[in-house]
Design a protein around this motif. Structure first.
Motif, PDB file in Angstrom:
ATOM      1  N   THR A 241      58.159  14.718  59.413  1.00 19.68           N
ATOM      2  CA  THR A 241      57.454  13.631  60.081  1.00 19.68           C
ATOM      3  C   THR A 241      58.390  12.455  60.360  1.00 19.68           C
ATOM      4  OG1 THR A 241      55.372  14.271  59.018  1.00 19.68           O
ATOM      5  CG2 THR A 241      55.506  12.034  59.914  1.00 19.68           C
ATOM      6  N   ALA A 244      60.470  13.382  63.266  1.00 26.75           N
ATOM      7  CA  ALA A 244      59.687  13.397  64.505  1.00 26.75           C
ATOM      8  C   ALA A 244      59.432  11.972  65.015  1.00 26.75           C
ATOM      9  CB  ALA A 244      58.367  14.122  64.275  1.00 26.75           C
ATOM     10  N   GLU A 245      59.150  11.065  64.070  1.00 20.64           N
ATOM     11  CA  GLU A 245      58.822   9.695  64.460  1.00 20.64           C
ATOM     12  C   GLU A 245      60.062   8.857  64.775  1.00 20.64           C
ATOM     13  OE1 GLU A 245      55.873   8.294  64.952  1.00 20.64           O
ATOM     14  OE2 GLU A 245      54.766  10.129  64.460  1.00 20.64           O
ATOM     15  N   ASP A 257      58.059  22.967  63.885  1.00 16.15           N
ATOM     16  CA  ASP A 257      56.963  22.737  64.826  1.00 16.15           C
ATOM     17  C   ASP A 257      55.993  21.700  64.264  1.00 16.15           C
ATOM     18  OD1 ASP A 257      54.910  22.827  66.639  1.00 16.15           O
ATOM     19  OD2 ASP A 257      54.740  25.018  66.660  1.00 16.15           O
ATOM     20  N   ILE A 258      56.086  20.478  64.748  1.00 17.08           N
ATOM     21  CA  ILE A 258      55.283  19.388  64.218  1.00 17.08           C
ATOM     22  C   ILE A 258      53.794  19.588  64.513  1.00 17.08           C
ATOM     23  CG2 ILE A 258      55.507  17.975  66.297  1.00 17.08           C
ATOM     24  CD1 ILE A 258      55.576  16.639  62.689  1.00 17.08           C
ATOM     25  N   THR A 259      53.478  20.361  65.558  1.00 16.57           N
ATOM     26  CA  THR A 259      52.073  20.548  65.935  1.00 16.57           C
ATOM     27  C   THR A 259      51.299  21.402  64.938  1.00 16.57           C
ATOM     28  OG1 THR A 259      52.551  22.494  67.310  1.00 16.57           O
ATOM     29  CG2 THR A 259      52.655  20.331  68.377  1.00 16.57           C
ATOM     30  N   VAL A 260      51.993  22.264  64.209  1.00 16.74           N
ATOM     31  CA  VAL A 260      51.309  23.121  63.220  1.00 16.74           C
ATOM     32  C   VAL A 260      51.696  22.738  61.793  1.00 16.74           C
ATOM     33  CG1 VAL A 260      51.119  25.047  64.829  1.00 16.74           C
ATOM     34  CG2 VAL A 260      53.100  24.915  63.307  1.00 16.74           C
ATOM     35  N   LYS A 262      50.840  20.234  59.699  1.00 15.52           N
ATOM     36  CA  LYS A 262      49.768  19.897  58.759  1.00 15.52           C
ATOM     37  C   LYS A 262      48.984  21.133  58.353  1.00 15.52           C
ATOM     38  CE  LYS A 262      45.846  16.747  58.157  1.00 15.52           C
ATOM     39  NZ  LYS A 262      45.039  15.662  58.786  1.00 15.52           N
ATOM     40  N   ARG A 263      48.648  21.971  59.318  1.00 13.25           N
ATOM     41  CA  ARG A 263      47.861  23.169  59.017  1.00 13.25           C
ATOM     42  C   ARG A 263      48.651  24.150  58.151  1.00 13.25           C
ATOM     43  NH1 ARG A 263      47.127  24.797  63.825  1.00 13.25           N
ATOM     44  NH2 ARG A 263      48.474  26.638  63.941  1.00 13.25           N
TER      45      ARG A 263
END
Length: 472
Positions: A241, A244-245, A257-260, A262-263
């Motif tokens: 994170t 990414a930020e 892959d930041i989109t997945v 958390k899951r």
């Protein structure tokens, strides 16, 4: 924009921890999740039980297609070929050489002096590099090592073929500014680092591991070891994170892959929390009667049975393991579960069946509450009829003593078990005896209407296996 490599260490750290125990199926699931997440490397434990661990590594290697699969070898290099044989089918394999470089831990962990450790590093890294193009040296306590000696360690490893050097603050005593300065100084002092990947690892003892790792990356580190589940380490979701930020501002990015994220981390947490709360199936605890807390069901696969067999102390060939698994399936299909004692009996009756060097002809037992037990044993021993009398604390002890007199060797008795096979006054009993010879465990099974006869047959069955195995 620099690419930062994020290496997940959950499975390796779990193997080192008594608080998190993962089954084979859970490790496969974790490997698939982490590979799908896009971490640069997935680190797993090495080989301590050759057949079981080789199967585990090969199975994970078949699942991991994007990430590098990293496996450690021993500093003395004795297991390099063994680990590589299991790892070589991986799409992106990596061999790791882990060393403790501070004076106290060097002598305590490796039993080596400074010069001796350098020799081991050179030889083992060279052996790894001859097989695998990706070799990593991990200096586990780099921040507590004399800088001049650490420089020698790193230069020796790079000269021998290491492509990644990881330095660790495993004590977690450095503040972010101190760790950043430590990494910066390494970059300045060791020119050879320009040609390799420089990784970092930090303990979270002071709760600043994420900050320390970020500071190190800003001072030139290329990779960071992180955990997708909290394990006293850099947090993988946190460091990803951060990149990414803030990555665009500081010229860094990662392939995770930041989109997945958390899951995936939630799924990892679910698996690991199960491992925290349940007893491990394959690291059995002794119960009051000396048995092991192992329960297998018909749904467990060959690998699960292999780990259960290894937990009981057996080192079986692939052929014997197949025979044991076939017998296990027949029994498990008729029962809710198979216990450790039952698995022992399956091994005894199915594995390592060999031609009999010794066969029983006759036995006579004399015992009572006021006389010492004696046993007369008559056997065929290597083509000759031999008879002896033994004395012992009971009829079984006397019978085994007489057999020892005949064969001329007394093997270490690891375990003796007895259970009824049929019911009633004339019940048939089954004995399972385990002997240890030269570090290996051999199991024998005997069935008779009396416990002495069953024990004698089980003892001879085990002895025949020892003799055959050691003669071939």
């Amino acid at each position: 924009m620099r690419d930062i490599r994020i290496c997940d260490v959950v499975m390796k750290r779990a193997a080192e921890s008594s608080k998190l125990e993962l089954t084979f199926k859970e490790k496969l699931e974790l490997a698939k999740l982490l590979d799908g997440l896009g971490v640069s490397a997935i680190e797993i434990e090495g080989v301590s039980r050759p057949k079981v661990d080789a199967l585990r590594i090969k199975s994970i290697a078949q699942l991991v297609t994007r990430s590098t699969l990293a496996v450690p070898v021993s500093i003395d290099g004795h297991d390099v070929d063994e680990v590589w044989a299991a790892l070589e089918q991986a799409v992106h394999p990596r061999l790791q050489v882990q060393v403790s470089t501070s004076p106290a831990r060097m002598e305590y962990v490796h039993k080596l002096k400074a010069d001796g450790l350098l020799d081991h590093i050179s030889c083992t890294v060279k052996a790894c590099a001859a097989l695998c193009p990706d070799v990593e040296l991990i200096a586990e306590d780099a921040t507590r090592t004399d800088p001049a000696y650490l420089k020698q360690v790193i230069q020796t490893a790079i000269s021998a073929g290491a492509t990644t050097i990881t330095v660790s603050d495993d004590a977690g005593k450095m503040l972010p500014c101190e760790f950043a300065q430590f990494v910066s100084q390494l970059r300045q002092d060791i020119s050879a680092l320009e040609g390799v990947t420089l990784g970092v690892a930090c303990s979270d003892a002071l709760h600043v591991a994420n900050s320390s790792a970020t500071a190190a990356l800003m001072e030139g580190a290329d990779a960071v070891k992180a955990a997708s589940y909290p394990l006293d380490s850099v947090s993988l979701p946190d460091i990803v994170t951060i990149l990414a930020e803030k990555g665009p501002d500081i010229g860094m990015r990662s392939d995770v892959d930041i989109t997945v994220l958390k899951r995936t981390c939630a799924q990892v947490a679910r698996i690991c929390e199960q491992g925290v709360t349940k007893a491990s199936l394959f690291q059995p605890k002794d119960t009051e009667d000396g048995a092991h807390d192992i329960q297998l069901t018909a749904q467990d696969g060959r690998e699960a049975v292999a780990q259960g067999v290894a937990a009981l102390g057996y080192d079986l060939s692939d052929e014997d393991l197949s025979l044991v698994y076939e017998s296990f399936l027949r029994i498990a299909s008729k029962k809710e579960s198979v216990s450790a004692r039952e698995l022992d009996a399956i091994v005894a009756s199915s594995a390592m069946q060999v031609p009999a060097t010794y066969t029983l002809n006759q036995y006579t037992i004399n015992s009572g509450n006021k006389v010492k037990a004696t046993a007369y044993i008559k056997m065929e021993a290597e083509g000759k009829t031999v008879e002896r009398v033994g004395m012992g604390d009971g009829p079984i002890d006397a019978a085994l003593a007489a057999i020892d007199e005949i064969i001329g060797v007394r093997y270490e008795l690891e375990d003796w078990q007895m259970q009824a096979v049929t019911e009633g006054q004339e019940a048939t009993g089954e004995a399972v005896i385990k002997l240890r010879s030269n570090g290996r465990v051999y199991s024998g099974r005997g069935v008779s209407t009396d416990i002495v006869g069953a024990s004698i047959r089980a003892y001879l069955n085990a002895i025949n296996k020892v003799v055959y195995e050691e003669a071939n």
